[in-house]
Design a protein around this motif. Structure first.
Motif, PDB file in Angstrom:
ATOM      1  N   LEU A  83       4.873 -17.832   7.564  1.00 17.87           N
ATOM      2  CA  LEU A  83       4.467 -16.426   7.799  1.00 17.87           C
ATOM      3  C   LEU A  83       4.626 -15.586   6.752  1.00 17.87           C
ATOM      4  CD1 LEU A  83       2.467 -14.535   9.471  1.00 17.87           C
ATOM      5  CD2 LEU A  83       4.552 -14.041  10.859  1.00 17.87           C
ATOM      6  N   THR A  84       6.052 -15.580   6.500  1.00 19.47           N
ATOM      7  CA  THR A  84       6.653 -14.895   5.304  1.00 19.47           C
ATOM      8  C   THR A  84       6.245 -15.206   3.943  1.00 19.47           C
ATOM      9  OG1 THR A  84       8.704 -14.406   6.468  1.00 19.47           O
ATOM     10  CG2 THR A  84       8.627 -14.013   4.156  1.00 19.47           C
ATOM     11  N   LYS A  85       5.979 -16.318   3.753  1.00 21.89           N
ATOM     12  CA  LYS A  85       5.519 -16.783   2.515  1.00 21.89           C
ATOM     13  C   LYS A  85       4.085 -16.287   2.447  1.00 21.89           C
ATOM     14  CE  LYS A  85       8.830 -20.482   1.310  1.00 21.89           C
ATOM     15  NZ  LYS A  85       9.015 -21.971   1.080  1.00 21.89           N
ATOM     16  N   SER A  86       3.331 -16.445   3.396  1.00 16.44           N
ATOM     17  CA  SER A  86       1.780 -16.336   3.463  1.00 16.44           C
ATOM     18  C   SER A  86       1.567 -14.962   3.104  1.00 16.44           C
ATOM     19  CB  SER A  86       1.212 -16.749   4.887  1.00 16.44           C
ATOM     20  OG  SER A  86       1.347 -17.907   5.108  1.00 16.44           O
ATOM     21  N   LEU A  87       2.264 -13.988   3.694  1.00 14.77           N
ATOM     22  CA  LEU A  87       2.228 -12.484   3.705  1.00 14.77           C
ATOM     23  C   LEU A  87       2.568 -12.193   2.146  1.00 14.77           C
ATOM     24  CD1 LEU A  87       3.631 -11.263   7.114  1.00 14.77           C
ATOM     25  CD2 LEU A  87       1.106 -11.061   6.350  1.00 14.77           C
ATOM     26  N   ALA A  88       3.460 -12.858   1.612  1.00 14.95           N
ATOM     27  CA  ALA A  88       3.992 -12.644   0.140  1.00 14.95           C
ATOM     28  C   ALA A  88       2.776 -13.125  -0.958  1.00 14.95           C
ATOM     29  CB  ALA A  88       5.278 -13.307  -0.200  1.00 14.95           C
ATOM     30  N   SER A  89       2.254 -14.283  -0.592  1.00 15.33           N
ATOM     31  CA  SER A  89       1.222 -14.896  -1.337  1.00 15.33           C
ATOM     32  C   SER A  89      -0.255 -14.050  -1.286  1.00 15.33           C
ATOM     33  CB  SER A  89       0.755 -16.290  -0.810  1.00 15.33           C
ATOM     34  OG  SER A  89      -0.369 -16.721  -1.361  1.00 15.33           O
ATOM     35  N   ILE A  90      -0.380 -13.528  -0.225  1.00 23.35           N
ATOM     36  CA  ILE A  90      -1.474 -12.727  -0.104  1.00 23.35           C
ATOM     37  C   ILE A  90      -1.356 -11.158  -0.888  1.00 23.35           C
ATOM     38  CG2 ILE A  90      -3.014 -10.902   1.398  1.00 23.35           C
ATOM     39  CD1 ILE A  90      -2.390 -13.034   3.604  1.00 23.35           C
ATOM     40  N   ARG A  91      -0.059 -10.659  -0.779  1.00 25.05           N
ATOM     41  CA  ARG A  91       0.178  -9.519  -1.532  1.00 25.05           C
ATOM     42  C   ARG A  91       0.091  -9.691  -3.084  1.00 25.05           C
ATOM     43  NH1 ARG A  91       3.590  -8.577   2.992  1.00 25.05           N
ATOM     44  NH2 ARG A  91       3.190  -6.479   3.763  1.00 25.05           N
ATOM     45  N   HIS A  92       0.743 -11.044  -3.571  1.00 25.01           N
ATOM     46  CA  HIS A  92       0.668 -11.337  -4.895  1.00 25.01           C
ATOM     47  C   HIS A  92      -1.021 -11.528  -5.252  1.00 25.01           C
ATOM     48  CE1 HIS A  92       0.148 -14.530  -7.890  1.00 25.01           C
ATOM     49  NE2 HIS A  92       1.238 -13.778  -8.546  1.00 25.01           N
ATOM     50  N   SER A  93      -1.896 -12.045  -4.506  1.00 21.17           N
ATOM     51  CA  SER A  93      -3.139 -12.321  -4.666  1.00 21.17           C
ATOM     52  C   SER A  93      -4.006 -10.788  -4.880  1.00 21.17           C
ATOM     53  CB  SER A  93      -3.849 -13.041  -3.860  1.00 21.17           C
ATOM     54  OG  SER A  93      -3.420 -14.421  -3.829  1.00 21.17           O
ATOM     55  N   LEU A  94      -3.563  -9.997  -4.064  1.00 24.50           N
ATOM     56  CA  LEU A  94      -4.132  -8.680  -3.989  1.00 24.50           C
ATOM     57  C   LEU A  94      -3.664  -7.644  -5.210  1.00 24.50           C
ATOM     58  CD1 LEU A  94      -3.569  -7.569  -0.270  1.00 24.50           C
ATOM     59  CD2 LEU A  94      -5.677  -7.746  -1.554  1.00 24.50           C
ATOM     60  N   ALA A  95      -2.386  -7.769  -5.638  1.00 26.45           N
ATOM     61  CA  ALA A  95      -1.674  -7.280  -6.887  1.00 26.45           C
ATOM     62  C   ALA A  95      -2.309  -7.865  -8.033  1.00 26.45           C
ATOM     63  CB  ALA A  95      -0.340  -7.291  -6.996  1.00 26.45           C
ATOM     64  N   ARG A  96      -2.291  -9.245  -8.137  1.00 25.24           N
ATOM     65  CA  ARG A  96      -3.155  -9.725  -9.336  1.00 25.24           C
ATOM     66  C   ARG A  96      -4.609  -9.465  -9.497  1.00 25.24           C
ATOM     67  NH1 ARG A  96      -2.416 -10.231 -12.906  1.00 25.24           N
ATOM     68  NH2 ARG A  96      -3.240 -12.293 -13.663  1.00 25.24           N
ATOM     69  N   GLY A  97      -5.144  -9.436  -8.219  1.00 29.38           N
ATOM     70  CA  GLY A  97      -6.490  -9.076  -8.069  1.00 29.38           C
ATOM     71  C   GLY A  97      -6.797  -7.609  -8.698  1.00 29.38           C
ATOM     72  N   ARG A  98      -5.990  -6.840  -8.539  1.00 28.97           N
ATOM     73  CA  ARG A  98      -6.161  -5.365  -8.985  1.00 28.97           C
ATOM     74  C   ARG A  98      -6.095  -5.274 -10.265  1.00 28.97           C
ATOM     75  NH1 ARG A  98      -2.495  -0.029  -8.100  1.00 28.97           N
ATOM     76  NH2 ARG A  98      -4.072   1.327  -8.494  1.00 28.97           N
ATOM     77  N   ALA A  99      -5.041  -6.150 -10.806  1.00 30.54           N
ATOM     78  CA  ALA A  99      -4.888  -6.086 -12.298  1.00 30.54           C
ATOM     79  C   ALA A  99      -6.010  -6.700 -13.163  1.00 30.54           C
ATOM     80  CB  ALA A  99      -3.728  -7.019 -12.620  1.00 30.54           C
ATOM     81  N   ILE A 100      -6.913  -7.575 -12.590  1.00 30.50           N
ATOM     82  CA  ILE A 100      -7.967  -8.028 -13.126  1.00 30.50           C
ATOM     83  C   ILE A 100      -9.283  -7.470 -12.804  1.00 30.50           C
ATOM     84  CG2 ILE A 100      -6.817 -10.623 -13.810  1.00 30.50           C
ATOM     85  CD1 ILE A 100      -8.358 -11.678 -11.417  1.00 30.50           C
ATOM     86  N   GLY A 101      -9.112  -6.341 -11.898  1.00 30.92           N
ATOM     87  CA  GLY A 101     -10.267  -5.795 -11.449  1.00 30.92           C
ATOM     88  C   GLY A 101     -11.403  -6.431 -10.451  1.00 30.92           C
ATOM     89  N   ALA A 102     -10.674  -7.239  -9.791  1.00 28.47           N
ATOM     90  CA  ALA A 102     -11.275  -8.050  -8.609  1.00 28.47           C
ATOM     91  C   ALA A 102     -11.781  -7.306  -7.675  1.00 28.47           C
ATOM     92  CB  ALA A 102     -10.500  -9.323  -8.161  1.00 28.47           C
ATOM     93  N   ARG A 103     -12.859  -7.630  -7.235  1.00 22.55           N
ATOM     94  CA  ARG A 103     -13.487  -7.006  -6.084  1.00 22.55           C
ATOM     95  C   ARG A 103     -13.221  -7.313  -4.503  1.00 22.55           C
ATOM     96  NH1 ARG A 103     -19.980  -6.294  -7.635  1.00 22.55           N
ATOM     97  NH2 ARG A 103     -19.604  -5.245  -9.797  1.00 22.55           N
ATOM     98  N   GLY A 104     -12.529  -8.548  -4.430  1.00 20.52           N
ATOM     99  CA  GLY A 104     -12.073  -8.643  -3.358  1.00 20.52           C
ATOM    100  C   GLY A 104     -11.091 -10.102  -3.383  1.00 20.52           C
ATOM    101  N   VAL A 105     -10.265 -10.213  -2.229  1.00 16.30           N
ATOM    102  CA  VAL A 105      -9.319 -11.449  -2.285  1.00 16.30           C
ATOM    103  C   VAL A 105      -9.750 -12.200  -0.971  1.00 16.30           C
ATOM    104  CG1 VAL A 105      -6.971 -12.082  -1.783  1.00 16.30           C
ATOM    105  CG2 VAL A 105      -7.561 -10.309  -3.509  1.00 16.30           C
ATOM    106  N   VAL A 106     -10.332 -13.509  -1.088  1.00 14.92           N
ATOM    107  CA  VAL A 106     -10.567 -14.062   0.008  1.00 14.92           C
ATOM    108  C   VAL A 106      -9.508 -14.996   0.795  1.00 14.92           C
ATOM    109  CG1 VAL A 106     -12.018 -16.136   0.492  1.00 14.92           C
ATOM    110  CG2 VAL A 106     -13.006 -14.538  -1.122  1.00 14.92           C
ATOM    111  N   VAL A 107      -9.249 -14.669   1.957  1.00 18.61           N
ATOM    112  CA  VAL A 107      -8.240 -15.304   2.682  1.00 18.61           C
ATOM    113  C   VAL A 107      -8.601 -16.201   3.997  1.00 18.61           C
ATOM    114  CG1 VAL A 107      -6.161 -14.960   3.876  1.00 18.61           C
ATOM    115  CG2 VAL A 107      -6.471 -13.471   2.258  1.00 18.61           C
TER     116      VAL A 107
END
Length: 282
Positions: A83-107
């Motif tokens: 669970l801890t790693k999953s939440l960290a991974s989602i946060r990473h995907s969201l942060a990287r998504g924002r950096a590249i202008g992504a519209r959404g992160v699929v989970v």
């Protein structure tokens, strides 16, 4: 009034660079929008981005970008480490998504594994709601993707999104990614007359208008209600071509991007799938 056009694209490989490799492949297959991994999909590593590559994607606002979180993510897991790693991974995907202008992160909506459904959904509320609150206004939406229906999945049929939205308080940064293969495997008979319309009607009735943000357009190697998530090229599986045309014509799908995740290691099958969908698009 003319409905907005749905852009059609693909999950693209990023060998050679997130933008360099991804945009090159997109051009080869005629993709109008892309989905990428920003980390190893089968690992927990959370690599930093390369500013030059990020900038190239930001410059290409004409090619909308989506991020798919790693497959290991399971927000329903009873294992504290997972669970801890999953939440960290989602946060990473969201942060990287924002950096590249992504519209959404699929989970993926995940599995309760060995705990009860109620226990798993309680931790979804406890841990994912604060995560949603962290997303800045200009950050990507978090897009829940229902699963194919096996192994104590928390959500397979679109009606099962209801408890997720309730526990996450219908947060404004919460959306849905509708995967046609998953939906078919879960029991939504998209191939039946009116089946695609019925599935989207049920989705909208469950989560409300405007929550559908992305369609994963995949045919299915297996029959309806198989519970098996095996993608096939468009028109080559049990769903067939016509249900995709029906999806394009549904008012709730107007203007929603379609991303293929179909088989094939060379550009040709993906280019064919994208051409097929473009021909079905109004």
């Amino acid at each position: 009034m003319t409905s907005p056009k749905s852009l059609i694209g693909a999950h693209v490989p990023v060998a050679g660079g997130l933008a360099t490799g991804g945009l090159k492949y997109a051009a080869e297959i005629g993709a109008e929008t892309i989905q990428v991994f920003v980390a190893n999909p089968r690992g927990w590593a959370m690599p930093e981005g390369k500013p030059a590559e990020d900038a190239k994607l930001l410059e290409r606002a004409d090619v909308p970008v989506y991020v798919h979180a790693p497959y290991l993510v399971n927000i329903g897991s009873p294992n504290p480490e997972t669970l801890t790693k999953s939440l960290a991974s989602i946060r990473h995907s969201l942060a990287r998504g924002r950096a590249i202008g992504a519209r959404g992160v699929v989970v993926h909506t995940g599995s309760s594994v060995s705990q009860t459904y109620d226990e798993a959904m309680a931790q979804v509320h406890e841990h994912v709601l604060p995560l949603l609150e962290e997303i800045p206004e200009d950050g990507p939406d978090l897009l829940l993707e229902p699963m194919a229906g096996q192994n104590n999945m928390l959500c397979a049929k679109v009606q099962e999104l209801g408890p997720f939205f309730d526990r996450l308080e219908h947060h404004p940064k919460l959306g849905v990614c509708f995967d046609t293969c998953h939906a078919y495997a879960a029991g939504h008979d998209l191939a039946a007359p009116g089946g695609a319309k019925a599935a989207i009607d049920a989705l909208v009735a469950t989560v409300g208008e405007g929550r559908l943000k992305l369609v994963h357009a995949n045919d299915s190697k297996d029959p309806c209600a198989s519970g098996r998530d095996r993608h096939e090229n468009i028109g080559a599986g049990h769903i067939g071509e016509s249900p995709f045309a029906d999806l394009f014509h549904h008012p709730a799908v107007a203007g929603i991007p379609f991303i293929i995740e179909t088989p094939g290691r060379a550009p040709e099958p993906h280019a064919k799938d994208i051409t097929t969908l473009k021909n079905l698009r109004p």
